[in-house]
Design a protein around this motif. Structure first.
Motif, PDB file in Angstrom:
ATOM      1  N   SER A  12     -47.517  17.782  10.751  1.00 60.97           N
ATOM      2  CA  SER A  12     -47.320  19.224  10.618  1.00 60.97           C
ATOM      3  C   SER A  12     -46.534  19.763  11.804  1.00 60.97           C
ATOM      4  N   PRO A  13     -45.754  20.827  11.603  1.00 60.82           N
ATOM      5  CA  PRO A  13     -45.047  21.440  12.736  1.00 60.82           C
ATOM      6  C   PRO A  13     -46.057  21.942  13.769  1.00 60.82           C
ATOM      7  N   PRO A  14     -45.699  21.921  15.044  1.00 57.36           N
ATOM      8  CA  PRO A  14     -46.649  22.317  16.091  1.00 57.36           C
ATOM      9  C   PRO A  14     -46.789  23.829  16.279  1.00 57.36           C
ATOM     10  N   ILE A  15     -46.066  24.622  15.497  1.00 55.65           N
ATOM     11  CA  ILE A  15     -46.056  26.069  15.740  1.00 55.65           C
ATOM     12  C   ILE A  15     -47.455  26.672  15.633  1.00 55.65           C
ATOM     13  N   ALA A  16     -48.213  26.295  14.594  1.00 54.68           N
ATOM     14  CA  ALA A  16     -49.559  26.859  14.418  1.00 54.68           C
ATOM     15  C   ALA A  16     -50.453  26.499  15.600  1.00 54.68           C
ATOM     16  N   LYS A  17     -50.330  25.270  16.108  1.00 55.16           N
ATOM     17  CA  LYS A  17     -51.134  24.842  17.254  1.00 55.16           C
ATOM     18  C   LYS A  17     -50.776  25.662  18.502  1.00 55.16           C
ATOM     19  N   VAL A  18     -49.487  25.904  18.704  1.00 58.20           N
ATOM     20  CA  VAL A  18     -49.053  26.700  19.860  1.00 58.20           C
ATOM     21  C   VAL A  18     -49.581  28.126  19.739  1.00 58.20           C
ATOM     22  N   GLU A  19     -49.594  28.673  18.533  1.00 60.70           N
ATOM     23  CA  GLU A  19     -50.140  30.023  18.339  1.00 60.70           C
ATOM     24  C   GLU A  19     -51.627  30.065  18.675  1.00 60.70           C
ATOM     25  N   GLN A  20     -52.349  28.987  18.374  1.00 59.38           N
ATOM     26  CA  GLN A  20     -53.769  28.918  18.741  1.00 59.38           C
ATOM     27  C   GLN A  20     -53.932  28.907  20.257  1.00 59.38           C
ATOM     28  N   TRP A  21     -53.067  28.147  20.944  1.00 62.23           N
ATOM     29  CA  TRP A  21     -53.123  28.144  22.410  1.00 62.23           C
ATOM     30  C   TRP A  21     -52.888  29.545  22.952  1.00 62.23           C
ATOM     31  N   PRO A  31     -47.893  37.115  32.012  1.00 64.73           N
ATOM     32  CA  PRO A  31     -47.775  37.280  30.562  1.00 64.73           C
ATOM     33  C   PRO A  31     -46.920  36.185  29.949  1.00 64.73           C
ATOM     34  N   PRO A  32     -47.221  35.822  28.696  1.00 65.17           N
ATOM     35  CA  PRO A  32     -46.411  34.789  28.039  1.00 65.17           C
ATOM     36  C   PRO A  32     -44.982  35.281  27.812  1.00 65.17           C
ATOM     37  N   ILE A  33     -44.050  34.356  27.820  1.00 60.66           N
ATOM     38  CA  ILE A  33     -42.643  34.675  27.573  1.00 60.66           C
ATOM     39  C   ILE A  33     -42.287  34.154  26.189  1.00 60.66           C
ATOM     40  N   ASP A  34     -41.856  35.044  25.327  1.00 56.68           N
ATOM     41  CA  ASP A  34     -41.529  34.682  23.948  1.00 56.68           C
ATOM     42  C   ASP A  34     -40.104  34.131  23.907  1.00 56.68           C
ATOM     43  N   LEU A  35     -39.981  32.835  23.657  1.00 56.33           N
ATOM     44  CA  LEU A  35     -38.672  32.194  23.578  1.00 56.33           C
ATOM     45  C   LEU A  35     -38.288  31.845  22.145  1.00 56.33           C
ATOM     46  N   CYS A  36     -39.023  32.388  21.175  1.00 57.21           N
ATOM     47  CA  CYS A  36     -38.743  32.017  19.796  1.00 57.21           C
ATOM     48  C   CYS A  36     -37.366  32.508  19.379  1.00 57.21           C
ATOM     49  N   GLN A  37     -36.690  31.671  18.575  1.00 57.72           N
ATOM     50  CA  GLN A  37     -35.369  32.032  18.074  1.00 57.72           C
ATOM     51  C   GLN A  37     -35.321  31.874  16.557  1.00 57.72           C
ATOM     52  N   GLY A  38     -35.827  30.755  16.065  1.00 56.44           N
ATOM     53  CA  GLY A  38     -35.734  30.470  14.638  1.00 56.44           C
ATOM     54  C   GLY A  38     -36.652  31.347  13.798  1.00 56.44           C
TER      55      GLY A  38
END
Length: 199
Positions: A12-21, A31-38
């Motif tokens: 599975s893609p790791p995106i859901a796991k990263v969102e849980q973290w 604060p977290p830095i949002d680097l999402c692009q896709g």
């Protein structure tokens, strides 16, 4: 519904796991830095929204383009590559095909150049969709390890050491995803020379 064994085996893609973290993160290091692009979490800028709206109302937008995409866009991309890699870059608009995003482009390119059990070299850390696509196609993914102490820059020697008779492609994405490292401009040309010599 039963999935094919090839698809069921793809991680599975790791995106859901990263969102849980992220949900558990309490800003211990700021604060977290949002680097999402896709998959951006914000709408596009107003100028782009207006352009998209205008295009939606243009009857020409409802027609098919040529199989390889709109020629003017293909010409613009070929010209941009010459800006980035130099006017001597051997690329013309006839070398360019447009797809609905880089994932589809990679999947289509892999299908065109490789068969099941062939090999494609993929730099690590890699964009997980590339590894997933190769696994779905039954193409062996050969890791090209990039090291932080080398600035995540691949070397021609490391690429050459991984080439076998089953190698069909070396994947180069610059800036690299996920580390966003730009490869040295001369590197793709050097790799091309090595692959031609090995062919």
């Amino acid at each position: 519904m039963r999935l094919s064994r090839a698809i069921a085996a793809v991680p599975s893609p790791p995106i859901a796991k990263v969102e849980q973290w992220l949900e558990r993160y309490e800003n211990e290091f700021g604060p977290p830095i949002d680097l999402c692009q896709g998959a951006p979490s914000r709408p596009p800028c107003e100028q782009l929204q207006r352009a998209l709206s205008n295009a939606a109302f243009d009857p020409a937008s409802a027609k098919y383009s040529g199989d390889l995409g709109t020629q003017s866009m293909r010409e613009a991309l070929a010209n941009e590559m010459k800006v980035v890699y130099g006017q001597q870059a051997d690329v013309e608009y006839t070398d360019v095909a447009l797809t609905a995003g880089c994932n589809l482009a990679f999947y289509a390119a892999a299908q065109v150049v490789a068969d099941r059990d062939d090999e494609i070299i993929l730099p690590v850390p890699w964009y997980f969709n590339h590894q997933m696509a190769l696994q779905m196609l039954g193409i062996t993914c050969v890791p090209l390890s990039l090291k932080p102490e080398d600035g995540f820059q691949p070397t021609v020697e490391a690429c050459e050491a991984l080439i076998t008779p089953r190698t069909r492609a070396i994947t180069l994405v610059t800036p690299n995803n996920p580390v966003h490292r730009r490869y040295l401009p001369i590197f793709p040309a050097e790799v091309l020379l090595v692959t031609r010599a090995k062919a």
